[in-house]
Design a protein around this motif. Structure first.
Motif, PDB file in Angstrom:
ATOM      1  N   TRP A 197       0.836  -1.211   0.000  1.00 10.54           N
ATOM      2  CA  TRP A 197       0.000   0.000   0.000  1.00 10.54           C
ATOM      3  C   TRP A 197       0.867   1.257   0.000  1.00 10.54           C
ATOM      4  CZ3 TRP A 197      -1.388   3.857   3.792  1.00 10.54           C
ATOM      5  CH2 TRP A 197      -2.522   4.619   3.451  1.00 10.54           C
ATOM      6  N   ASP A 198       1.917   1.261   0.816  1.00 12.29           N
ATOM      7  CA  ASP A 198       2.832   2.407   0.864  1.00 12.29           C
ATOM      8  C   ASP A 198       3.453   2.683  -0.500  1.00 12.29           C
ATOM      9  OD1 ASP A 198       2.383   2.734   3.560  1.00 12.29           O
ATOM     10  OD2 ASP A 198       4.307   1.919   4.212  1.00 12.29           O
ATOM     11  N   VAL A 199       3.951   1.615  -1.141  1.00  9.67           N
ATOM     12  CA  VAL A 199       4.622   1.769  -2.436  1.00  9.67           C
ATOM     13  C   VAL A 199       3.663   2.379  -3.462  1.00  9.67           C
ATOM     14  CG1 VAL A 199       5.533   0.459  -4.417  1.00  9.67           C
ATOM     15  CG2 VAL A 199       6.379  -0.015  -2.111  1.00  9.67           C
ATOM     16  N   LEU A 200       2.435   1.856  -3.518  1.00 10.90           N
ATOM     17  CA  LEU A 200       1.456   2.349  -4.490  1.00 10.90           C
ATOM     18  C   LEU A 200       0.973   3.751  -4.139  1.00 10.90           C
ATOM     19  CD1 LEU A 200      -0.565  -0.965  -4.916  1.00 10.90           C
ATOM     20  CD2 LEU A 200       0.841   0.127  -6.674  1.00 10.90           C
ATOM     21  N   ALA A 201       0.792   4.012  -2.846  1.00 12.73           N
ATOM     22  CA  ALA A 201       0.334   5.339  -2.421  1.00 12.73           C
ATOM     23  C   ALA A 201       1.379   6.402  -2.746  1.00 12.73           C
ATOM     24  CB  ALA A 201       0.030   5.327  -0.920  1.00 12.73           C
ATOM     25  N   ILE A 202       2.627   6.098  -2.468  1.00 14.30           N
ATOM     26  CA  ILE A 202       3.696   7.065  -2.727  1.00 14.30           C
ATOM     27  C   ILE A 202       3.911   7.248  -4.228  1.00 14.30           C
ATOM     28  CG2 ILE A 202       6.184   7.507  -2.423  1.00 14.30           C
ATOM     29  CD1 ILE A 202       5.834   6.037   0.346  1.00 14.30           C
ATOM     30  N   TYR A 203       3.808   6.151  -4.984  1.00 15.85           N
ATOM     31  CA  TYR A 203       3.943   6.277  -6.442  1.00 15.85           C
ATOM     32  C   TYR A 203       2.836   7.178  -6.994  1.00 15.85           C
ATOM     33  CZ  TYR A 203       4.305   5.385 -11.391  1.00 15.85           C
ATOM     34  OH  TYR A 203       4.428   5.560 -12.749  1.00 15.85           O
TER      35      TYR A 203
END
Length: 425
Positions: A197-203
């Motif tokens: 979730w973090d990776v996708l949210a930050i992307y």
């Protein structure tokens, strides 16, 4: 370099690297990929491909991958090179410094996001809306934070169009994350779900032009599983998206993979006009039935293990040393120059053929020829049994779990050769 899964078992059973939840075993397609001694790129051969100061013999690595894929123990590290995160001509020291710079940059973006929504980086995810379409807070993302200054920052920021759109993405990302690769033991952990979730949210914050579109979770998931450091997983995903981001660009008048579907139509029309005409007669001439295959690179048609194997075969075959990293490379060579045989060995098989033929169409990705190869394997069945588009979808649906990744890639190369010969004439 040991992966998360290597520590669970000392054998080479793929189940030890990507364990499946016991209750899901019966529903998961059986993996066809096997580590094959003498063919698969092993940890030992991977280490031997580096010089003393860290230069990588990429030609040797590509040959090995194209023969038998990559051993799970080193998969994530090899992917970083295949996707262009690192230049094979760089040294260990240069890559270490670059990795550190990227991790610092990722941390900076993460802090930006945390200041707006502290759930980022907390080991938890959001699955319910925190803001309405018109910018009204539905729940305070800072409800557990005592800082009044931060609270004011968020409430004033929601009038910012970029911030509002990003906050609208977050619950959709969360809902998709909890559905991603649910059969894997890895995602039983909420912490691991939060990492994705973090990776996708930050992307979606950094690339606000594309933002977040369903399907990006299927692309990012393997990177999160293979690379333990969240920043490294992010950059691996980011480089994959450089190739794929246009797939996810959708407007009121077009879908992201429209250009590739158009190329697919042209390929089938050229190599198999009878099948193309039949699909046209069924109102399938736009090839929308192939949308999902191209959008998420066959993730749904293969088991998790075989999808990873397919991707690395494709990336090895599409490897182009001139575009290893668009942000750090100052090369603008697009492959149009004359190359000798030694130079060509640093290209993947697919790109090599394009370079030799002078083909430069960016929409002619290997994935398009893979779909063409699938259609050709179902040629007789489609011509005989497909009386409507529902039949086409059903016939193509039968390939799920029944495709051989290596065979499919080789068939795609044959179709590429046939197509290039015909278009040349």
């Amino acid at each position: 370099m040991a992966s998360l899964f290597r520590r669970k078992s000392g054998n080479d059973d793929l189940q030890a690297f990507y364990p499946i939840r016991p209750e899901c075993v019966a529903d998961v397609p059986k993996a066809r990929f096997r580590n094959r001694a003498g063919k698969t790129l092993s940890p030992r051969r991977w280490q031997a491909a580096f010089s003393d100061d860290g230069h990588l013999d990429i030609a040797k690595v590509l040959r090995r991958i194209q023969r038998g894929g990559i051993h799970p123990q080193i998969k994530g590290f090899v992917w970083e090179f295949l996707l262009g995160c690192f230049d094979p001509n760089s040294t260990f020291d240069e890559r270490s410094k670059l990795r550190e710079r990227r991790r610092e940059q990722f941390c900076g973006w993460k802090t930006e996001c945390q200041n707006m929504v502290p759930t980022i980086g907390s080991g938890k995810i959001i699955t319910t809306a925190i803001v309405s379409d018109d910018g009204q807070l539905l729940q305070d993302p800072l409800a557990n934070n005592d800082s009044q200054d931060q609270d004011c920052l968020v409430k004033s920021a929601i009038s910012d169009k970029k911030v509002l759109q990003w906050m609208l993405y977050l619950p959709q990302i969360g809902l998709d994350v909890v559905r991603t690769d649910r059969a894997l033991v890895f995602y039983e952990s909420e912490v691991n779900q939060a990492k994705l979730w973090d990776v996708l949210a930050i992307y979606s914050w950094v690339d606000n032009d594309i933002g977040y579109v369903q399907g990006m979770n299927d692309i990012a998931s393997p990177m999160v599983i293979l690379l333990e450091n969240e920043a490294d997983a992010y950059w691996c995903f980011e480089h994959a998206m450089r190739r794929l981001r246009e797939n996810f660009r959708t407007t009121t008048s077009s879908i992201g993979v429209q250009a590739q579907l158009s190329t697919l139509s042209q390929i089938i029309k050229t190599i198999d006009p009878k099948l193309h005409q039949h699909l046209e007669d069924l109102d399938g001439g736009e090839y929308l039935f192939a949308f999902r295959m191209l959008m998420v690179l066959f993730r749904r048609e293969f088991s998790f293990v075989d999808a990873l194997y397919l991707w690395e075969l494709m990336w090895a075959m599409e490897y182009n040393p001139n575009i290893f990293s668009a942000d750090e490379s100052n090369s603008n060579n697009n492959g149009a120059c004359i190359l000798n045989d030694k130079q060509l060995k640093r290209y993947g098989k697919f790109v090599r053929k394009n370079v030799k033929s002078g083909q430069s169409d960016q929409h002619s990705a290997l994935a398009v020829f893979l779909v063409a190869s699938v259609l050709e394997t179902k040629n007789k069945k489609l011509l005989k049994e497909a009386k409507g588009l529902d039949d086409v979808v059903k016939i193509l649906g039968d390939i799920t779990g029944n495709l051989d990744a290596k065979k499919a890639c080789h068939e795609a190369l044959k179709i590429q050769k046939k197509y290039l010969n015909k278009t040349k004439k």
